[in-house]
Motif scaffolding. Structure first.
Motif, PDB file in Angstrom:
ATOM      1  N   HIS A 351       0.846  -1.059  -0.053  1.00 58.48           N
ATOM      2  CA  HIS A 351      -0.047  -0.080   0.040  1.00 58.48           C
ATOM      3  C   HIS A 351       0.840   1.200   0.075  1.00 58.48           C
ATOM      4  CE1 HIS A 351       0.680  -0.348   4.294  1.00 58.48           C
ATOM      5  NE2 HIS A 351       0.283  -1.787   4.303  1.00 58.48           N
ATOM      6  N   THR A 352       0.559   2.261  -0.765  1.00 61.36           N
ATOM      7  CA  THR A 352       1.250   3.346  -0.846  1.00 61.36           C
ATOM      8  C   THR A 352       0.168   4.572  -0.935  1.00 61.36           C
ATOM      9  OG1 THR A 352       1.242   3.521  -3.289  1.00 61.36           O
ATOM     10  CG2 THR A 352       3.270   2.713  -2.056  1.00 61.36           C
ATOM     11  N   HIS A 353       0.666   5.755  -0.028  1.00 64.35           N
ATOM     12  CA  HIS A 353      -0.416   6.795   0.103  1.00 64.35           C
ATOM     13  C   HIS A 353       0.467   7.989   0.573  1.00 64.35           C
ATOM     14  CE1 HIS A 353       0.434   5.620   3.916  1.00 64.35           C
ATOM     15  NE2 HIS A 353       0.182   4.287   3.629  1.00 64.35           N
ATOM     16  N   SER A 354      -0.128   9.170   1.028  1.00 62.84           N
ATOM     17  CA  SER A 354       0.640  10.289   1.150  1.00 62.84           C
ATOM     18  C   SER A 354       1.185  10.124   2.930  1.00 62.84           C
ATOM     19  CB  SER A 354      -0.179  11.420   1.150  1.00 62.84           C
ATOM     20  OG  SER A 354      -0.933  11.570   2.328  1.00 62.84           O
ATOM     21  N   PRO A 355       2.287  10.590   3.077  1.00 62.52           N
ATOM     22  CA  PRO A 355       2.839  10.473   4.373  1.00 62.52           C
ATOM     23  C   PRO A 355       2.256  11.328   5.614  1.00 62.52           C
ATOM     24  CG  PRO A 355       4.440  11.555   3.077  1.00 62.52           C
ATOM     25  CD  PRO A 355       3.241  11.642   2.166  1.00 62.52           C
ATOM     26  N   LYS A 356       1.231  12.423   5.059  1.00 64.28           N
ATOM     27  CA  LYS A 356       1.070  13.178   5.957  1.00 64.28           C
ATOM     28  C   LYS A 356       0.379  12.967   7.410  1.00 64.28           C
ATOM     29  CE  LYS A 356      -0.245  15.976   2.868  1.00 64.28           C
ATOM     30  NZ  LYS A 356       0.165  15.285   1.748  1.00 64.28           N
ATOM     31  N   ALA A 357      -0.596  11.883   6.904  1.00 69.51           N
ATOM     32  CA  ALA A 357      -1.252  11.447   8.188  1.00 69.51           C
ATOM     33  C   ALA A 357      -0.612  10.499   8.916  1.00 69.51           C
ATOM     34  CB  ALA A 357      -2.575  11.000   7.819  1.00 69.51           C
ATOM     35  N   GLY A 358       0.737  10.253   8.841  1.00 73.18           N
ATOM     36  CA  GLY A 358       1.637   9.479   9.521  1.00 73.18           C
ATOM     37  C   GLY A 358       1.287   7.809   9.728  1.00 73.18           C
ATOM     38  N   THR A 404      -8.609   4.953   1.119  1.00 74.19           N
ATOM     39  CA  THR A 404     -10.219   5.788   1.260  1.00 74.19           C
ATOM     40  C   THR A 404      -9.637   6.768   2.054  1.00 74.19           C
ATOM     41  OG1 THR A 404     -11.409   3.758   1.089  1.00 74.19           O
ATOM     42  CG2 THR A 404     -12.475   5.586   1.734  1.00 74.19           C
ATOM     43  N   PHE A 405      -9.259   6.632   3.593  1.00 73.76           N
ATOM     44  CA  PHE A 405      -8.980   7.900   4.530  1.00 73.76           C
ATOM     45  C   PHE A 405      -7.852   8.847   3.770  1.00 73.76           C
ATOM     46  CE2 PHE A 405      -5.814   9.064   7.427  1.00 73.76           C
ATOM     47  CZ  PHE A 405      -6.447   9.919   8.506  1.00 73.76           C
ATOM     48  N   ASP A 406      -6.777   8.426   3.170  1.00 70.68           N
ATOM     49  CA  ASP A 406      -5.859   8.942   2.848  1.00 70.68           C
ATOM     50  C   ASP A 406      -6.343   9.921   1.487  1.00 70.68           C
ATOM     51  OD1 ASP A 406      -2.873   9.698   3.083  1.00 70.68           O
ATOM     52  OD2 ASP A 406      -2.938   9.242   1.069  1.00 70.68           O
ATOM     53  N   HIS A 407      -7.059   9.160   0.695  1.00 72.46           N
ATOM     54  CA  HIS A 407      -7.904  10.038  -0.363  1.00 72.46           C
ATOM     55  C   HIS A 407      -8.364  11.462   0.127  1.00 72.46           C
ATOM     56  CE1 HIS A 407     -10.261  10.711  -4.213  1.00 72.46           C
ATOM     57  NE2 HIS A 407      -9.094   9.993  -4.799  1.00 72.46           N
ATOM     58  N   ARG A 408      -9.276  11.092   1.126  1.00 69.92           N
ATOM     59  CA  ARG A 408     -10.110  12.229   1.448  1.00 69.92           C
ATOM     60  C   ARG A 408      -9.161  13.231   2.127  1.00 69.92           C
ATOM     61  NH1 ARG A 408     -14.384  12.234   5.838  1.00 69.92           N
ATOM     62  NH2 ARG A 408     -15.625  14.085   5.092  1.00 69.92           N
ATOM     63  N   PHE A 409      -8.335  12.822   3.269  1.00 69.07           N
ATOM     64  CA  PHE A 409      -7.432  13.693   3.812  1.00 69.07           C
ATOM     65  C   PHE A 409      -6.689  14.369   3.038  1.00 69.07           C
ATOM     66  CE2 PHE A 409      -3.975  14.383   6.973  1.00 69.07           C
ATOM     67  CZ  PHE A 409      -4.764  15.212   7.683  1.00 69.07           C
ATOM     68  N   SER A 410      -6.051  13.703   1.843  1.00 72.32           N
ATOM     69  CA  SER A 410      -5.084  14.427   0.873  1.00 72.32           C
ATOM     70  C   SER A 410      -5.797  15.482   0.167  1.00 72.32           C
ATOM     71  CB  SER A 410      -4.336  13.574   0.161  1.00 72.32           C
ATOM     72  OG  SER A 410      -3.653  12.547   0.691  1.00 72.32           O
ATOM     73  N   ARG A 411      -7.018  15.203  -0.306  1.00 77.50           N
ATOM     74  CA  ARG A 411      -7.743  16.180  -1.350  1.00 77.50           C
ATOM     75  C   ARG A 411      -7.980  17.183  -0.298  1.00 77.50           C
ATOM     76  NH1 ARG A 411     -12.716  17.509  -2.055  1.00 77.50           N
ATOM     77  NH2 ARG A 411     -13.627  16.373  -0.319  1.00 77.50           N
ATOM     78  N   LEU A 412      -8.608  17.145   0.941  1.00 69.39           N
ATOM     79  CA  LEU A 412      -8.696  18.176   1.609  1.00 69.39           C
ATOM     80  C   LEU A 412      -7.489  19.095   2.132  1.00 69.39           C
ATOM     81  CD1 LEU A 412     -11.400  16.793   4.195  1.00 69.39           C
ATOM     82  CD2 LEU A 412     -11.898  18.324   2.350  1.00 69.39           C
ATOM     83  N   PHE A 413      -6.415  18.441   1.990  1.00 71.56           N
ATOM     84  CA  PHE A 413      -5.286  19.305   2.538  1.00 71.56           C
ATOM     85  C   PHE A 413      -4.464  19.922   1.374  1.00 71.56           C
ATOM     86  CE2 PHE A 413      -0.707  19.201   4.193  1.00 71.56           C
ATOM     87  CZ  PHE A 413      -1.177  20.155   5.344  1.00 71.56           C
ATOM     88  N   SER A 414      -4.600  19.254   0.308  1.00 68.57           N
ATOM     89  CA  SER A 414      -4.112  19.626  -1.124  1.00 68.57           C
ATOM     90  C   SER A 414      -4.900  21.039  -1.622  1.00 68.57           C
ATOM     91  CB  SER A 414      -3.616  18.646  -1.905  1.00 68.57           C
ATOM     92  OG  SER A 414      -2.741  17.826  -1.562  1.00 68.57           O
TER      93      SER A 414
END
Ligand code: FAD
Length: 700
Positions: A351-358, A404-414
């Motif tokens: 699994h790969t995703h953004s690192p911001k949510a640690g 799913t979590f990262d998709h949502r979080f990254s979109r809101l963050f970016s």
């Protein structure tokens, strides 16, 4: 032709990042150190950079190995998350503050510590638990993998063959891409895979025959390719940069975790770190705006950070930039995590995703925490191979939830902040803060709720916490229980509804009092990761005749039936299944002798020395606890916290990784056998092994 060395091992781990080291540690703790190997293509471990955030559940797990306290002490704890957004006048202002970790969710809160120090803790622990027999073999590259399909079902076979080659120093050293400051570009999604191609290599070759292979070889996973597993998902176009530095700034919240959205210069996250360091995650640009990914430098990232944080100033003094990297976010999961339940992949390999949510390092370690006890149990003849199938089933769901979590979080963050309510293209800052709060439970790792299976006895459609934090009906029981548990001995919905113990979730801790010593303990301090199953028996108030009668019957059943069935006679009676009792009776109102001898057995066959040469307190006197007040630390109110009855007994069966398998009335004790028959093999098939001894610690 040069001859190839041939060798055999029980488990070969490929990759010594967080996932590989967790696997090696778990196997070493279970006495397999001498028959496990772990290889890595790099010549050195990580000294700076990469992951740093440790979530509550990871800290609980590290603590169960006796490693949590030390890591916690070195780390920087994250207490508050602050939100900075443009005000009506377009100027940056603080718009909200929330706790970084949901209060009360765990005894640990999120903290940050450099990945290299976490890996160091594992390396030391692996050394101790294997008597120095297991160490990472560096600069070793796997070049081919094959499986003998005909023998995959034979537990004694070595069906996987991996050929490896020793690399030269030059081949094994990552290039720093022409930069003088250490950086992570060589393993970033912006860089191509830099694995040396084998054809021309001249180093010594070895053919390793393994029972099991665990591929923990990161996002570019070679093992994944050998398995024919494919990554599915999307790649975004946002480029992010990371700077680890000691900053000079007049921004007031630099020692808090902050999410900053600027009007139109992008977004930034601030993570205060250990040793005065601060990590900045900075949205540099979008790829499709014509930025050349190779032109990204730390100076360029810093310039963007300055624009985002203006009118506050931000500088990095000479020599104060510790590490940097850049990446594009992709959200992808592998379509299969296992092949014939002989070759597995874990961590960034699946699994790969953004690192911001640690999440990456945490989820990666939790993957192999889920897997390695099952592999150890299969190798040792303690469990049937069928338990291995639960790995892919359990962890693939987690990986999908994470995406799913990262998709949502990254979109809101970016995204750009909305100018006003009518700005539909913009991101609502209230929505972002709300998503953060709701996502926090998921991010803590504590919402993990494993599906129904032979390891997890629960009704078909039980409720599950979603990534948004809400309760919904489960993502459907993904797999029917592998030929089901004979009769379902779990608590009736009515009884279970009252407890705060959830089958499928991790067993939470509560303060109890040791009957023998009057010392208060967190129950979790006795539920160590040492490969054992546990039954926590809430016996109720032993002065009640129902409770006393149930205890008598259960104790007789344990000593004459259940425990001998699954425990070799030459081993201690608590070495496969340990029973811990918690009574609702005040300590002064009962004596140890009131508890059935099966609940306080003498365990004298193994040495009680821990791996580092110290002695664990004898466990004989630490199996019976009461829920009572203490002299110095108040009352734990454990029965209330767990929501269990005091007028009759309740039993909780806990897997070796701390997740709840089964919740049942003590009067149904005979059903324990039906459950354990599916997950444990009879004592005669267990191979002799060392009883494991994890050092128990109590955090300050
Ligand atoms: P890796 O750490 O990638 O380890 C793979 C290992 O395998 C490496 O040692 C590599 O040398 C070796 N290897 C690779 N290929 C081969 C091969 N063919 N043969 C032999 N060996 C091989 N996660 C968090 O949880 N919290 C955070 O705060 C966080 N922050 C991050 C910040 C940044 C800037 C980045 C880049 C990542 C961050 N992550 C974070 C993610 C985290 O670093 C990864 O998810 C984690 O390291 C994955 O662990 P792993 O063991 O699966 O893989």
């Amino acid at each position: 032709t040069t001859s190839i060395k041939e060798s055999h091992c029980d488990v070969l781990i490929i990759g010594a990042g967080p996932a590989g080291l967790m696997a090696a540690n778990w196997l070493a703790v279970q006495g397999l150190g001498a028959s496990v190997r772990i290889i890595d293509k790099r010549s050195d471990k990580i000294f700076t950079g990469q992951a740093d955030g440790l979530q509550c559940r990871t800290l609980e797990i590290l603590h169960s190995f006796g490693l949590g306290e030390d890591i916690w002490r070195q780390s920087n704890r994250m207490i508050e998350m602050r939100f900075w957004n443009p005000g009506a006048d377009g100027k940056l202002q603080r718009t909200g503050s929330v706790p970084d970790t949901i209060p009360g969710i765990s005894r640990w809160q999120q903290c940050v510590l450099h990945q290299g120090r976490i890996e160091k803790s594992f390396l030391d622990s692996i050394h101790r638990h294997s008597d120095g027999k297991l160490a990472v073999e560096r600069a070793v590259l796997p070049e081919s993998l094959s499986i003998d399909k005909a023998s995959v079902d034979n537990p004694e076979a070595y069906p996987v063959t991996v050929e490896v080659r020793k690399l030269s120093e030059e081949e094994a050293t990552p290039t720093q891409m022409g930069n003088s400051v250490p950086n992570g570009l060589f393993r970033s999604s912006l860089a191509p895979d830099d694995t040396p191609s084998g054809a021309a290599g001249t180093g010594d070759r070895e053919r390793i025959h393994a029972k099991y292979v665990i591929g923990c070889d990161g996002a570019h996973s070679w093992t994944r390719r050998q398995m024919g597993s494919k990554m599915e998902g999307d790649q975004t176009s946002f480029i992010w940069g990371v700077l680890d530095a000691v900053p000079i700034t007049n921004f007031p919240d630099v020692r808090n975790r902050c999410a900053i959205h600027s009007v139109d210069s992008g977004s930034m996250m601030i993570i205060p770190r250990e040793d005065g360091l601060v990590r900045f995650y900075i949205q540099v640009s979008e790829l499709n705006r014509g930025v050349d990914r190779h032109s990204i430098t730390p100076e360029m990232i810093l310039a963007t950070a300055k624009a985002i944080i203006a009118p506050y100033t931000l500088d990095i003094g000479e020599g104060d930039l510790d590490w940097w990297t850049a990446y594009v976010i992709g959200q992808r999961t592998a379509d299969r995590f296992a092949l014939h339940d002989r070759v597995f992949i874990a961590g960034d390999a699946c699994h790969t995703h953004s690192p911001k949510a640690g999440q990456g390092m945490n989820t990666s370690m939790q993957d192999t925490y889920n897997l390695a006890w099952k592999v150890a149990a299969a190798v040792k003849g303690v469990s049937p191979r069928s338990v291995l199938a639960t790995y892919e089933m359990e962890r693939k769901q987690i990986a999908q939830d994470l995406i799913t979590f990262d998709h949502r979080f990254s979109r809101l963050f970016s995204g750009k902040p909305a100018k006003d309510e009518a700005d539909a293209a913009g991101i609502s800052m209230a929505e972002f803060q709300d998503a953060f709060l709701k996502g926090n439970r998921f991010a803590s790792g504590l919402s993990v709720d494993y599906q129904r299976s032979l390891l997890t006895v629960k009704p078909e459609s039980s409720s599950k916490t979603t990534v948004d934090g809400g309760e919904v009906v489960a993502h459907a029981a993904v797999v029917a229980p592998a030929d089901g548990v004979a009769s379902d001995p779990s608590l009736s919905a009515e009884d279970a509804g009252e407890t705060r113990i959830d089958v499928g979730k991790r067993f939470n801790t509560a303060q109890v009092v040791c009957h023998a010593t009057a010392l208060p303990y967190e129950l979790a301090d006795w539920i160590l990761s040492d490969g054992r199953w546990r039954v926590v028996y809430f016996c109720g108030d032993v002065r009640e005749s129902i409770c006393a009668r149930e205890m008598q019957q259960l104790g007789d059943y344990l000593s004459s039936d259940l425990l001998p069935r699954f425990t070799p006679a030459e081993q201690d009676v608590d070495s496969v299944i340990e029973v811990l009792t918690v009574a609702a009776t005040p300590r002064a109102e009962c004596e140890l002798a009131d508890f059935h001898p099966a609940l306080r057995p003498h365990t004298t066959k193994h040495h009680r020395k821990t791996a580092d040469g110290r002695y664990n307190t004898s466990q004989d006197y630490h199996k019976v606890f009461v829920d009572d007040t203490t002299y110095h630390q108040g009352h734990g109110r454990a029965y209330e916290k767990y929501g269990v009855a005091t007028q009759y007994g309740t039993m909780v069966v806990i897997r070796p990784d701390g997740y709840v398998s089964l919740l049942m009335r003590a009067s149904d004790h005979a059903q324990l056998g039906a459950f354990f028959e599916k997950v444990l093999l009879p004592a005669a098939s267990h191979k002799p092994h060392q009883h494991t001894r994890v050092k128990r610690t109590t955090p300050a």
